[in-house]
Design a protein around this motif. Structure first.
Motif, short mmCIF file in Angstrom:
data_model
loop_
_atom_site.label_atom_id
_atom_site.label_comp_id
_atom_site.label_asym_id
_atom_site.label_seq_id
_atom_site.Cartn_x
_atom_site.Cartn_y
_atom_site.Cartn_z
N GLY A 107 6.75 -0.58 6.35
CA GLY A 107 5.99 -1.38 7.31
C GLY A 107 4.74 -1.97 6.69
O GLY A 107 4.39 -3.13 6.93
N SER A 108 4.07 -1.18 5.86
CA SER A 108 2.86 -1.67 5.18
C SER A 108 3.18 -2.80 4.22
O SER A 108 2.42 -3.78 4.13
N ASP A 124 -5.25 -2.64 2.42
CA ASP A 124 -6.52 -2.44 1.72
C ASP A 124 -6.57 -1.03 1.13
O ASP A 124 -5.59 -0.27 1.20
N LEU A 125 -7.69 -0.69 0.55
CA LEU A 125 -7.84 0.61 -0.11
C LEU A 125 -7.69 1.77 0.87
O LEU A 125 -7.05 2.78 0.56
N LYS A 126 -8.26 1.65 2.06
CA LYS A 126 -8.17 2.73 3.05
C LYS A 126 -6.72 2.97 3.48
O LYS A 126 -6.28 4.11 3.57
N LYS A 127 -6.01 1.89 3.74
CA LYS A 127 -4.61 2.03 4.14
C LYS A 127 -3.78 2.62 3.00
O LYS A 127 -2.91 3.46 3.23
N SER A 128 -4.05 2.17 1.78
CA SER A 128 -3.32 2.70 0.62
C SER A 128 -3.57 4.19 0.44
O SER A 128 -2.65 4.96 0.17
N LEU A 129 -4.83 4.61 0.62
CA LEU A 129 -5.17 6.02 0.51
C LEU A 129 -4.46 6.83 1.60
O LEU A 129 -3.93 7.92 1.35
N ALA A 130 -4.43 6.30 2.81
CA ALA A 130 -3.74 6.97 3.92
C ALA A 130 -2.26 7.15 3.60
O ALA A 130 -1.68 8.22 3.85
N LEU A 131 -1.65 6.13 3.03
CA LEU A 131 -0.22 6.23 2.66
C LEU A 131 0.00 7.27 1.57
O LEU A 131 0.96 8.04 1.63
N LEU A 132 -0.89 7.32 0.59
CA LEU A 132 -0.78 8.33 -0.47
C LEU A 132 -0.93 9.74 0.11
O LEU A 132 -0.20 10.66 -0.28
#
Length: 143
Positions: A107-108, A124-132
């Motif tokens: 979805g991202s 963005d960085l926050k979303k990427s960190l959340a996915l990790l």
């Protein structure tokens, strides 16, 4: 109105959790591919009657849609087969965590690139960190 659709999606998620264990048990008794087939057969019969009695669309318009839009049935069959195979081995919760993380990952990417004609919502960085962190949760949950 958005709340109604959010509740509908929540209900779909609840149904998916039940589907995982029900289809997993069916797979133990009849085989994984056979259970997936039975699941789709029962679902197809239910949808047939819904279309017959409540449908307002046009099934004949199938010849006019882009052929890529017909892959949904294949993806659904693959998904059901994965549930049938994974749930008895790792349990409902671990299966659903993995499914949800997979859904959020794709979805991202779809949102970020505006794939399939969707609107773009940059990653963005926050979303990427959340996915990790969600990916890490799969590992942590299994330990």
């Amino acid at each position: 109105m958005k709340l109604i659709f959010s509740l509908l999606a929540l209900t779909g998620g609840l149904a998916m959790g039940i589907q995982a264990i029900v289809n997993g048990g069916l797979g133990k008794r009849v085989g994984a591919i056979e259970a997936s087939f039975i699941s789709f057969l029962v679902g197809t019969a239910a949808l047939f009657f819904l279309v017959l009695f409540f449908g307002k669309g046009n099934l004949l318009a199938i010849s006019e849609v882009p052929k890529g839009q017909l892959i949904g049935g294949l993806l659904g069959a693959f998904f059901v087969l994965v549930l049938v195979l994974a749930t008895p081995k790792i349990g409902v919760t671990a299966t659903l965590i993995s499914v949800i993380v997979g859904q959020l990952l794709i979805g991202s990417l779809i949102d970020h690139f505006g794939l399939f004609g969707g609107e773009r919502f940059p990653l963005d960085l926050k979303k990427s960190l959340a996915l990790l962190l969600m990916l890490a949760s799969i590992y942590i949950f299994q330990k």
